[in-house]
Structure formats: C-alpha cells, structure tokens
Write an enzyme that holds these catalytic residues in place. Structure first.
Site, PDB file in Angstrom:
ATOM      1  N   LYS A  55       0.844  -1.208   0.000  1.00  0.00           N
ATOM      2  CA  LYS A  55       0.000   0.000   0.000  1.00  0.00           C
ATOM      3  C   LYS A  55       0.875   1.251   0.000  1.00  0.00           C
ATOM      4  O   LYS A  55       0.571   2.239  -0.671  1.00  0.00           O
ATOM      5  CB  LYS A  55      -0.948  -0.016   1.208  1.00  0.00           C
ATOM      6  N   GLN A  99      -4.010  -1.328   9.530  1.00  0.00           N
ATOM      7  CA  GLN A  99      -4.143  -2.621   8.864  1.00  0.00           C
ATOM      8  C   GLN A  99      -4.822  -3.645   9.780  1.00  0.00           C
ATOM      9  O   GLN A  99      -4.410  -3.820  10.927  1.00  0.00           O
ATOM     10  CB  GLN A  99      -2.744  -3.121   8.440  1.00  0.00           C
ATOM     11  N   ASP A 122     -10.000   4.118   4.597  1.00  0.00           N
ATOM     12  CA  ASP A 122     -10.635   2.841   4.253  1.00  0.00           C
ATOM     13  C   ASP A 122     -12.129   3.019   3.976  1.00  0.00           C
ATOM     14  O   ASP A 122     -12.772   2.128   3.417  1.00  0.00           O
ATOM     15  CB  ASP A 122     -10.470   1.842   5.404  1.00  0.00           C
TER      16      ASP A 122
END
Ligand code: NDP
Length: 280
Positions: A55, A99, A122
């Site tokens: 990412k 995460q 997110d």
C-alpha cells in the site's frame, strides 16, 4: 467461456487517474496540498506487513506521501487509541489506515471508531443511513468500478450479495441500492442459499470460505464477483470455485488479479479525495 474482469488492468487505470489528480492538486495548491497517508501496522503478521508495504508503494507511485508506523504485537489498546487521537488532531495528517487484523487484545470496533471520519481512508465510517458515499468503503467501491468498467449496468438487476460484514457485505448492498439494483443479502443463517444465488444476475461473494460457491449455485449468464481471499498451501484462493462457475458465468473475476488490486487502488482514490477536501 466467461469474460474475465481484469482487476489488475482496471486498477492500473485508476492509479493513473489518482497520480494525475495528485499532480493537479499540487500544481494548483502547492506542495502542502499533496495527499498523504499514515499506515499503522500492529504486530508481526507477515501478510499484514506485506500488505502495508504494498500500500505504501502504491502511494509512492501515485504522488501520495506514505508514512508507515510499525508497532509491536504487545502494543496496548490504550496506546494505539492515544496515537490515533494524536494523528486525528494533527493538521498535516490527511488520511489514516490501520491494517486489520489487529492482535486480539485490541478491539477492532473501538479502533475503527477512533479514526476520525474525515481521515478514514478505508471508508469504514461511511454511514449506512447517509447518501454521502463520496469516501466509500474501498472493496465495495472497487466492485462498483469493476462492474462499470466492464459495462455491467446494475440498475433494475437482481444483485445477490453473499456475506454481511460491516466492511464488505453491508456497504456493498448499500452501494448497489444507491445504484438502483434490487438487492438480496445472504449470510450464514440464510436458508436455501443456492435458491437465492441461482436467481442472481450479478452475484457478489464475500464469505471467507475457499471455493464456497460452486457452479450449481449460479445462473447461466450471471456476472460473478469473487471478493474472497483465502490461502491454501500459501496460494490465494477465492470464495468462488472458479473451475465450475466460470463455464456458466458471462463474466467473472479471477483470484488473484480481481477485486484485490482494485481494493488497493480504491484506497488511493479515497486518499486523493480526502486531500482535495482540505483545499477545495
Ligand atoms: P467476515 O468473516 O467478516 O464475513 C463473512 C460473511 O460471510 C458473514 O456475513 C457471514 O455470515 C457470511 N457467511 C459465513 N459462512 C456462510 C455460509 N455458510 N453461508 C452464507 N454466508 C456465510 O469476512 P469479510 O466480509 O471481512 O471478508 C469476506 C472475504 O473477503 C474474506 O475471504 C476476505 O479475506 C475477503 N476480502 C477481500 C478483500 C479484497 O480486497 N479482495 C477485502 C476484504 C475482504 P454471518 O454474518 O451470519 O456470520
């Protein structure tokens, strides 16, 4: 033979758009406007660490400045929540990601609730009772974009979502509804699951069980989106039994190379939007 929906190729297109958007933002408003993303990883799970690395690399490729914070397995919930509070208050931090999964002693619910909605890259805090899906949950947004890029119009279609998690199934159903689909949501208590899946024009599977949906559960000519990401002997395997489903489907996503790369691209889209909101 079904047409493959190539998540990698669509993700490359999305990443090029984000890179262009970042460059435009910097050229119009200066270096301070550059999108950034703070990525937190707790513990030493190799898959999580690898995902965060990927990412961060995606960020670099698209003009988004990444900052990775790696915390030890023993980090307390309190310490993590205090760190998130500080990041929420930091004017220079535009997007925050933690995460998942986190170690068991940390509540995922508390953690996700702690990230300020205007920094939640997110898109987990996109509210179900709101039409504001500008910063949308990445995986459902990725699926919508893949359908659009493949010329699949969901309006008026019967879309069946298998799975009702807060990060995939539920927001997926909402995004389909917002696009005028007729939606059925199935879960572990659904009776006669195959009766529902067989009626789907578009079938979206997010269950977390390898090769769970088989050819006999799918209508001829359906569009099948496999969100699942399971590992068997170290190899990624979807929730759809590709071998038996592919011959019946009109279109299908592969695993790997389907929804996964598009979800990562969706993060970058959200990071750009969050940075744009700061200046526009
Ligand atoms: P969860 O475990 O949170 O949710 C799974 C859902 O599947 C639940 O709603 C559960 O129902 C339902 N389910 C479980 N068993 C059955 C069954 N026998 N019949 C019908 N429904 C069932 O998983 P997530 O939503 O987080 O993830 C789903 C999958 O997608 C996983 O493989 C995950 O790795 C993958 N994933 C992939 C991403 C990507 O980028 N490709 C991103 C996010 C997830 P109930 O609510 O009743 O328990």
């Amino acid at each position: 033979m079904a047409q493959l929906i190539d998540g990698k190729a669509i993700a490359a297109k999305v990443m090029a758009e984000v890179a262009e958007g970042s460059a435009a933002l910097v050229s119009e408003f200066g270096e301070e406007a550059r999108p950034n993303m703070t990525l937190i990883v707790v513990g030493s799970d190799p898959v999580s660490k690898r995902l965060v690395e990927l990412k961060a690399k995606d960020c670099e490729k698209t003009g988004i400045t990444p900052t990775v914070i790696a915390l030890s397995e023993s980090t307390s919930e309190e310490k993590l929540l205090r760190m998130i509070e500080r990041l929420n208050a930091d004017e220079d931090v535009k997007a925050i990601l933690c995460q998942l999964p986190v170690p068991e002693h940390i509540s995922t619910k508390k953690l996700l609730a702690a990230i300020a909605p205007d920094k939640d890259v997110d898109g987990f805090s996109a509210r179900i009772d709101s039409d504001d899906y500008d910063i949308a949950a990445c995986t459902p947004a990725a699926v919508m974009r893949m359908l659009k890029e493949s010329g699949v119009e969901v309006a008026g279609k019967h879309c069946v979502v298998v799975g009702r998690s807060n990060i995939v199934g539920k927001p997926m159903a909402i995004q389909l509804l917002l696009n005028d689909a007729t939606v059925t949501v199935c879960h572990s208590k659904t009776a006669d699951l195959a009766e529902h899946t067989k009626r789907a024009d578009v079938l979206i599977v997010a269950v977390g069980r390898p090769r769970f949906v088989t050819g006999d559960m799918v209508k001829e000519g359906a569009v099948v989106i496999d969100v699942g990401m399971n590992y068997i002997d170290g190899k990624p395997v979807g929730d759809v039994d590709f071998e038996s489903v592919e011959p019946k489907a009109a279109m299908i996503t592969p695993v790997p190379g389907g929804v996964g790369p598009m979800t990562r691209a969706g993060l970058l889209v959200n990071a750009l939007k969050l940075a744009e909101r700061k200046v526009k």
